[in-house]
Write a protein that holds these residues in place. Sequence first.
Motif, PDB file in Angstrom:
ATOM      1  N   THR A 160       0.880  -1.178  -0.069  1.00  0.00           N
ATOM      2  CA  THR A 160      -0.064   0.142  -0.050  1.00  0.00           C
ATOM      3  C   THR A 160       0.808   1.232   0.013  1.00  0.00           C
ATOM      4  O   THR A 160       0.668   2.143  -0.875  1.00  0.00           O
ATOM      5  CB  THR A 160      -1.062  -0.119   1.280  1.00  0.00           C
ATOM      6  OG1 THR A 160      -1.652  -0.943   1.250  1.00  0.00           O
ATOM      7  CG2 THR A 160      -1.994   1.109   1.194  1.00  0.00           C
TER       8      THR A 160
ATOM      9  N   LYS B  88     -17.635  -5.866  -7.878  1.00  0.00           N
ATOM     10  CA  LYS B  88     -16.725  -6.234  -6.503  1.00  0.00           C
ATOM     11  C   LYS B  88     -15.494  -7.181  -6.915  1.00  0.00           C
ATOM     12  O   LYS B  88     -14.399  -6.935  -6.574  1.00  0.00           O
ATOM     13  CB  LYS B  88     -17.340  -6.672  -5.413  1.00  0.00           C
ATOM     14  CG  LYS B  88     -18.625  -5.773  -5.026  1.00  0.00           C
ATOM     15  CD  LYS B  88     -18.287  -4.449  -4.694  1.00  0.00           C
ATOM     16  CE  LYS B  88     -19.174  -3.708  -4.215  1.00  0.00           C
ATOM     17  NZ  LYS B  88     -19.153  -2.206  -4.720  1.00  0.00           N
TER      18      LYS B  88
ATOM     19  N   ARG C 156      -8.618  -2.452  -5.118  1.00  0.00           N
ATOM     20  CA  ARG C 156      -7.731  -2.250  -4.014  1.00  0.00           C
ATOM     21  C   ARG C 156      -8.640  -0.927  -3.549  1.00  0.00           C
ATOM     22  O   ARG C 156      -7.679   0.102  -3.239  1.00  0.00           O
ATOM     23  CB  ARG C 156      -6.311  -2.277  -4.243  1.00  0.00           C
ATOM     24  CG  ARG C 156      -5.730  -3.504  -4.624  1.00  0.00           C
ATOM     25  CD  ARG C 156      -4.283  -3.498  -4.851  1.00  0.00           C
ATOM     26  NE  ARG C 156      -3.699  -3.006  -3.553  1.00  0.00           N
ATOM     27  CZ  ARG C 156      -2.316  -3.095  -3.119  1.00  0.00           C
ATOM     28  NH1 ARG C 156      -1.605  -3.363  -4.355  1.00  0.00           N
ATOM     29  NH2 ARG C 156      -1.686  -2.892  -1.971  1.00  0.00           N
ATOM     30  N   ARG C 157      -9.800  -0.811  -3.424  1.00  0.00           N
ATOM     31  CA  ARG C 157     -10.141   0.424  -3.057  1.00  0.00           C
ATOM     32  C   ARG C 157      -9.852   0.966  -1.766  1.00  0.00           C
ATOM     33  O   ARG C 157      -9.370   2.270  -1.532  1.00  0.00           O
ATOM     34  CB  ARG C 157     -11.930   0.255  -2.687  1.00  0.00           C
ATOM     35  CG  ARG C 157     -12.515   1.462  -2.621  1.00  0.00           C
ATOM     36  CD  ARG C 157     -13.994   1.251  -2.764  1.00  0.00           C
ATOM     37  NE  ARG C 157     -14.762   1.223  -3.793  1.00  0.00           N
ATOM     38  CZ  ARG C 157     -14.974   2.233  -4.567  1.00  0.00           C
ATOM     39  NH1 ARG C 157     -14.416   3.436  -4.301  1.00  0.00           N
ATOM     40  NH2 ARG C 157     -15.450   1.910  -5.826  1.00  0.00           N
ATOM     41  N   ASP C 158      -9.737   0.085  -0.632  1.00  0.00           N
ATOM     42  CA  ASP C 158      -9.245   0.494   0.671  1.00  0.00           C
ATOM     43  C   ASP C 158      -7.849   0.955   0.357  1.00  0.00           C
ATOM     44  O   ASP C 158      -7.438   2.310   1.197  1.00  0.00           O
ATOM     45  CB  ASP C 158      -9.367  -0.681   1.818  1.00  0.00           C
ATOM     46  CG  ASP C 158     -10.812  -0.941   1.810  1.00  0.00           C
ATOM     47  OD1 ASP C 158     -11.903  -0.124   1.935  1.00  0.00           O
ATOM     48  OD2 ASP C 158     -11.132  -2.025   2.579  1.00  0.00           O
ATOM     49  N   ASP C 159      -7.028   0.541   0.102  1.00  0.00           N
ATOM     50  CA  ASP C 159      -5.768   0.895  -0.226  1.00  0.00           C
ATOM     51  C   ASP C 159      -5.425   2.117  -1.055  1.00  0.00           C
ATOM     52  O   ASP C 159      -4.773   3.105  -0.619  1.00  0.00           O
ATOM     53  CB  ASP C 159      -4.935  -0.177  -0.931  1.00  0.00           C
ATOM     54  CG  ASP C 159      -4.565  -1.485  -0.359  1.00  0.00           C
ATOM     55  OD1 ASP C 159      -4.569  -1.339   1.162  1.00  0.00           O
ATOM     56  OD2 ASP C 159      -4.258  -2.665  -0.825  1.00  0.00           O
TER      57      ASP C 159
ATOM     58  N   ASP D 119      -7.891   4.575  -1.376  1.00  0.00           N
ATOM     59  CA  ASP D 119      -8.586   5.499  -0.610  1.00  0.00           C
ATOM     60  C   ASP D 119      -7.485   5.923   0.643  1.00  0.00           C
ATOM     61  O   ASP D 119      -7.619   7.012   0.853  1.00  0.00           O
ATOM     62  CB  ASP D 119      -9.819   5.026   0.083  1.00  0.00           C
ATOM     63  CG  ASP D 119     -11.024   4.947  -1.129  1.00  0.00           C
ATOM     64  OD1 ASP D 119     -10.842   5.407  -2.238  1.00  0.00           O
ATOM     65  OD2 ASP D 119     -11.961   4.335  -0.866  1.00  0.00           O
ATOM     66  N   ALA D 120      -6.673   4.946   1.177  1.00  0.00           N
ATOM     67  CA  ALA D 120      -5.959   5.321   2.163  1.00  0.00           C
ATOM     68  C   ALA D 120      -4.704   6.121   1.621  1.00  0.00           C
ATOM     69  O   ALA D 120      -4.216   6.988   2.342  1.00  0.00           O
ATOM     70  CB  ALA D 120      -5.279   3.939   2.709  1.00  0.00           C
TER      71      ALA D 120
ATOM     72  N   PRO E 252      -7.202   9.624  -0.999  1.00  0.00           N
ATOM     73  CA  PRO E 252      -8.498  10.022  -0.555  1.00  0.00           C
ATOM     74  C   PRO E 252      -9.311  10.397  -1.706  1.00  0.00           C
ATOM     75  O   PRO E 252      -9.024  11.460  -2.281  1.00  0.00           O
ATOM     76  CB  PRO E 252      -8.380  10.727   0.618  1.00  0.00           C
ATOM     77  CG  PRO E 252      -7.208  10.492   1.178  1.00  0.00           C
ATOM     78  CD  PRO E 252      -6.384  10.352   0.050  1.00  0.00           C
TER      79      PRO E 252
ATOM     80  N   ASP F  56     -13.096   7.450  -6.385  1.00  0.00           N
ATOM     81  CA  ASP F  56     -14.427   7.731  -6.681  1.00  0.00           C
ATOM     82  C   ASP F  56     -14.710   8.775  -7.758  1.00  0.00           C
ATOM     83  O   ASP F  56     -15.546   8.887  -8.604  1.00  0.00           O
ATOM     84  CB  ASP F  56     -15.209   8.252  -5.235  1.00  0.00           C
ATOM     85  CG  ASP F  56     -15.184   7.145  -4.098  1.00  0.00           C
ATOM     86  OD1 ASP F  56     -15.371   6.075  -4.667  1.00  0.00           O
ATOM     87  OD2 ASP F  56     -15.229   7.434  -3.101  1.00  0.00           O
TER      88      ASP F  56
END
Length: 105
Positions: free
Chosen positions: A9, A37, A82-85, A87-88, A91, A95
Amino acid sequence: MRLLPHPATEDIQLTEVLRALSDPVRLEIVTRLAVHKEMTCSDAGDELGVHKSTASHHYRTLREAGVVLTRQEGRLKIMSLRRDDLDARFPGLLDSVLSAAHVNA
C-alpha cells in the motif's frame, strides 16, 4: 489460493495509478470491478474488444500499479479493486475517476 505480486500500500505511486487509469480499456475494467466487486479475468475481459494477450497486459498493468488485487484459484485469476488501499493513499481519487468515467459513458 495464490496471490500474485502486488505493490505494498505504501509503495503505490499516484503517477502509476493515473497512468494505469488513463487507458480506456483499463478504465472499463476498473468500472466493471467497481460494480461487481470481484470478477475472473475472463469475465472482466468479455466484450472489451481486445485479444486475450492484450487483456492480460491490461490486467498486469492495473495490478503492478496497485489498482487491482489479483489472486489465483486453480486455473482462474480473480480480480478486485484495491479500494481501501487506494483510498488510504489518495482519498477520493478512485471515486472521482469512477464518477467521471460514468458521466462520460
